[in-house]
Design an enzyme around this catalytic site. Structure first.
Site, PDB file in Angstrom:
ATOM      1  N   GLY A  22       0.823  -1.211   0.000  1.00  0.00           N
ATOM      2  CA  GLY A  22       0.000   0.000   0.000  1.00  0.00           C
ATOM      3  C   GLY A  22       0.856   1.260   0.000  1.00  0.00           C
ATOM      4  CG  HIS A 477      -1.398 -14.381   3.386  1.00  0.00           C
ATOM      5  ND1 HIS A 477      -1.675 -15.539   2.701  1.00  0.00           N
ATOM      6  CD2 HIS A 477      -0.237 -13.920   2.880  1.00  0.00           C
ATOM      7  CE1 HIS A 477      -0.714 -15.757   1.809  1.00  0.00           C
ATOM      8  NE2 HIS A 477       0.174 -14.795   1.907  1.00  0.00           N
ATOM      9  N   GLY A 510      -3.123  -3.877   4.244  1.00  0.00           N
ATOM     10  CA  GLY A 510      -3.952  -5.060   4.464  1.00  0.00           C
ATOM     11  C   GLY A 510      -5.032  -4.864   5.515  1.00  0.00           C
TER      12      GLY A 510
END
Ligand SMILES: Cc1cc2nc3c(=O)[nH]c(=O)nc-3n(C[C@H](O)[C@H](O)[C@H](O)COP(=O)(O)OP(=O)(O)OC[C@H]3O[C@@H](n4cnc5c(N)ncnc54)[C@H](O)[C@@H]3O)c2cc1C
Ligand code: SF4
Length: 543
Positions: A22, A477, A510
């Site tokens: 990001g 993740h 995320g």
């Protein structure tokens, strides 16, 4: 918002916190629009020359600067999950396994982002932009582990779903020798030279050959070239509205401390807008502290809710004395075990065996004391019956050459919550702590698949010791915690990644993901950031 760039009294127009997926996309797009951008990154800058040869050099692999460990890989234990994440200039891209997949369209229909936009119509073009920028291509370098996975998928009746991963790797022109250096193949000569991949399997240790398309070779490289300033080893610890404006409409002051020096160095920067891109855990940690100490008290009370682990389980098969399973690209292939379960063949490079310390024999049964007892019984009986073979599969040396790691992910609903709190074993500091219902530590159908695969190739099915002893699964993740939603009553950011309650603060990492993706998330983080940045107008005076 349309700042009059370059005429402001602030140090930067935008400060970006974190330089991962990001952060790098934001830095490049904002610089391109004519804004003055500063990027604060708490990790180090890595080059092929200073990356460690194996992960036994833990001082250059693990990130725990207080203990003198200054690597690019972070591992954080929580009560519900063991989280692995990156920490470097380029964020998780330095240690990631290169796999960039577009998730199924169904992900936009669940979670708090459902209905906020016409996602299915809008997102494909942002995925395409991210795919082009990251140089994503279908993997051509199939290693022994990929062939084994393909055979096992066929035996399971799911051969049709087997695929070669889409990877951010420069593989060179087809038919040419590997390991050759070429002028920038991606950005018309504006990017760095690339060397074609040799399939050494070392991607998760950082690529020492210049083949992996890490963010410092594309988005961040181009941002710096266009004037963005990156401050490595610099951690953001406070963000406060300027001139006491309650909603930050006059801009912000950002305070940083050095991460690799013990004393001094607290600095203050001013800016008109902030992009928080410190990863799900980094952004949560920072926002909780800012809310609690009154720097940004309006942050939604939903902060920390609905943190997702992508429903992951890391299992595998170890085959002592067989072919070298460490060759290929870190994640070279995958297949769909059923509608909800996705499995990828993953590897570490030969010699990087330290993760083998977490591996043990796969044990079924319900979590808890019963499973620990069963695991101990299996171990003791195996040691008595086949002492040499048992020691051979449990000692870490040779683990990377002899193991296929099966990364299993599910799209099923499930989440935990995070809050700041004091752990009983170290009550001196408040840290992120997980709460809520336990996440299943194993996926029964995936375990069965690993057993069958092990049988077929004469290996032993393995899992992580934390899953058996502490009922804690591992994930690379971790997602969510600042979910995207229609209002501050339901989420933390709006559908354009803007933090509810403040002007010009964006969250682009995320943490905004609002459903379990069932595939590796970095491409989705990039695509959502591309979308958020595309809505910010160019700086005044910039075409
Ligand atoms: C071993 C491994 C393999 C992986 N393989 C894949 C894969 O193949 N495909 C895939 O899609 N995903 C993969 N992932 C996951 C992927 O790395 C993450 O999903 C991704 O990096 C998240 O992107 P992000 O923008 O949220 O943050 P990150 O990329 O994690 O970047 C956040 C950055 O912010 C910095 N930061 C944090 N707090 C602060 C602060 N206060 N001040 C300054 N800087 C701060 C951190 O140091 C970090 O560099 C893998 C992860 C691991 C650990
Ligand atoms: S397989 Fe080796 S050469 Fe290829 S990208 Fe990974 S680390 Fe680099």
């Amino acid at each position: 918002m349309r700042f009059r760039a370059r005429e402001q009294m602030t140090d930067f127009d935008f400060i970006v916190v974190g330089s991962g997926f990001g952060g790098s996309v934001s830095a490049y797009r904002l610089t391109e629009k004519g804004y003055r951008v500063g990027v604060m990154e708490m990790g180090r800058r890595w080059t092929p020359q200073n990356l460690p040869g194996t992960n036994w050099k833990i001082w250059n692999w693990i990130w725990r600067p207080g203990l003198g460990l200054r690597g690019f890989f972070n591992i954080d234990p929580f009560r519900h999950v063991l989280v692995m994440h990156g920490c470097a200039v380029g964020g998780g891209s330095i240690t990631f396994a290169n796999t960039l997949l577009v998730p199924g369209e169904g992900i936009w229909e669940s979670g708090s982002w459902a209905g906020l936009a016409d996602w299915k119509a809008e997102m494909p073009r942002h995925y395409q932009t991210a795919i082009r920028m990251l140089g994503v291509t279908e993997n051509r370098i199939m290693g022994a582990a990929d062939h084994i996975l393909q055979r096992a998928a066929i035996d399971h009746g799911a051969g049709k779903t087997f695929y070669r991963t889409s990877v951010a790797v420069f593989e060179g022109p087809e038919g040419e020798a590997q390991g050759l250096t070429y002028p920038d193949p991606y950005f018309g000569g504006a990017g760095p030279r690339r060397t074609s991949c040799i399939g050494c399997g070392g991607c998760m240790m950082g690529c020492r050959y210049g083949a992996k398309n890490t963010l410092d070779q594309n988005y961040l490289y181009l941002a710096e070239k266009a004037g963005a300033r990156v401050f490595p080893e610099t951690k953001v610890v406070d963000v406060r509205p300027l001139e006491g404006s309650p909603d930050g409409s006059h801009g912000y002051e950002v305070f940083t401390v050095p991460t690799t020096r013990a004393f001094g160095g607290r600095r203050r920067f001013s800016c008109r807008g902030v992009v928080l891109a410190a990863s799900a855990l980094g952004t949560l940690d920072l926002l909780f502290r800012l809310k609690e100490k009154g720097s940004l008290p309006r942050i939604s009370g939903q902060l920390g809710n609905r943190v997702r682990t992508n429903c992951e389980s890391l299992i595998g098969v170890r085959v002592p004395g067989g072919e070298d399973l460490s060759k290929g690209i870190a994640i070279g292939s995958g297949f769909y075990l059923d509608d909800h379960t996705h499995i990828e063949a993953t590897r570490y490079p030969a010699g990087s065996d330290a993760m083998g310390l977490l591996a043990t024999v796969l044990t079924g049964g319900e979590p808890g004391r019963g499973r620990i007892a069963l695991w101990l019984r299996n171990l003791v009986s195996s040691l008595l019956r086949h002492p040499w073979r048992t020691i051979r599969i449990l000692h870490p040396f040779g683990w990377a050459r002899e193991s296929i790691i099966l990364l299993c992910m599910q799209t099923l609903e499930g989440h935990i919550n995070m809050r700041l709190g004091r752990p009983w074993f170290w009550p001196f500091r408040r840290v992120l702590r997980s709460h809520g219902r336990r996440i299943p530590t194993f996926i029964p159908q995936a375990n069965q698949f690993a057993r069958k695969m092990a049988q077929a190739i004469g290996g032993t099915p393995m899992s992580m010791v934390t899953e058996i002893l502490f009922d804690v699964p591992g994930t690379a993740h971790i997602l969510g915690g600042c979910p995207m939603a229609a209002s501050a009553e339901v989420g933390v950011v709006d559908s354009r990644n803007r933090l509810f309650g403040y002007e010009n603060i964006y969250v682009c990492d995320g943490s905004v993901i609002a459903s379990n993706l069932g595939v590796n998330p970095s491409l989705t983080i990039c695509a959502l950031t591309e979308r958020a940045m595309s809505r910010i107008p160019p700086a005044a005076g910039n075409p």
